[in-house]
Motif scaffolding. Structure first.
Motif: not given
Length: 159
Positions: A65-93
């Motif tokens: 997955g790519d690493i991108e920032e969304f609303s000030g939170k660093l996330c990994i983007v799942c390559p399959w369905h583009k789900y955004k997951i914060t690196l620090l907490e594991g939140e789904g955005l």
């Protein structure tokens, strides 16, 4: 007197050796099987992060997955369905809109913690992971069973 001079283990308690700092910095991402879990350790912008390797949504390989920032939170983007997951907490955005507004303006919102994240420590150039011991269920736990490892291994071998 250092821990080595005292003949003590310098690693953090209940942690697992991942590798040498310089090696991980060079490759940026490492996957390890640790105490029954598939874990992704990544290095991004001077910081180490660790989380379950497979996406909570459908088991996608987060190491790709790519690493991108969304609303000030660093996330990994799942390559399959583009789900955004914060690196620090594991939140789904996700992007949400308020239907009562005249102009629908999407805002990033949290689904809560979906991905199990783990603690990374560096000691004398060695990188260690301490697994998250939260006893409740987190969505990414679903993909940590032998059953799913076998399914993913079979699919990888077909490719």
């Amino acid at each position: 007197m250092s821990a080595e001079e005292k003949n003590e283990d310098p690693s953090p308690p209940s942690s697992y050796f991942i590798g040498k700092r310089e090696d991980i910095v060079k490759v940026k991402r490492v996957t390890k099987f640790i105490n029954g879990r598939d874990v992704l350790v990544l290095y991004h912008n001077g910081t180490f992060h660790a989380m379950d390797m497979r996406c909570y949504h459908s088991g996608g390989p987060l190491q790709n997955g790519d690493i991108e920032e969304f609303s000030g939170k660093l996330c990994i983007v799942c390559p399959w369905h583009k789900y955004k997951i914060t690196l620090l907490e594991g939140e789904g955005l996700y992007q949400a809109v308020d239907p009562s507004q005249k102009v629908l303006k999407p805002k990033w919102a949290s689904k809560g913690i979906k991905q199990r994240v783990h603690l990374v420590k560096e000691v004398n150039g060695d990188v260690f992971v301490t697994l998250n011991d939260f006893s409740g269920s987190i969505d990414s736990d679903y993909y940590q069973s032998e059953q799913y490892r076998a399914i993913f291994k079979k699919a990888e071998n077909k490719m």
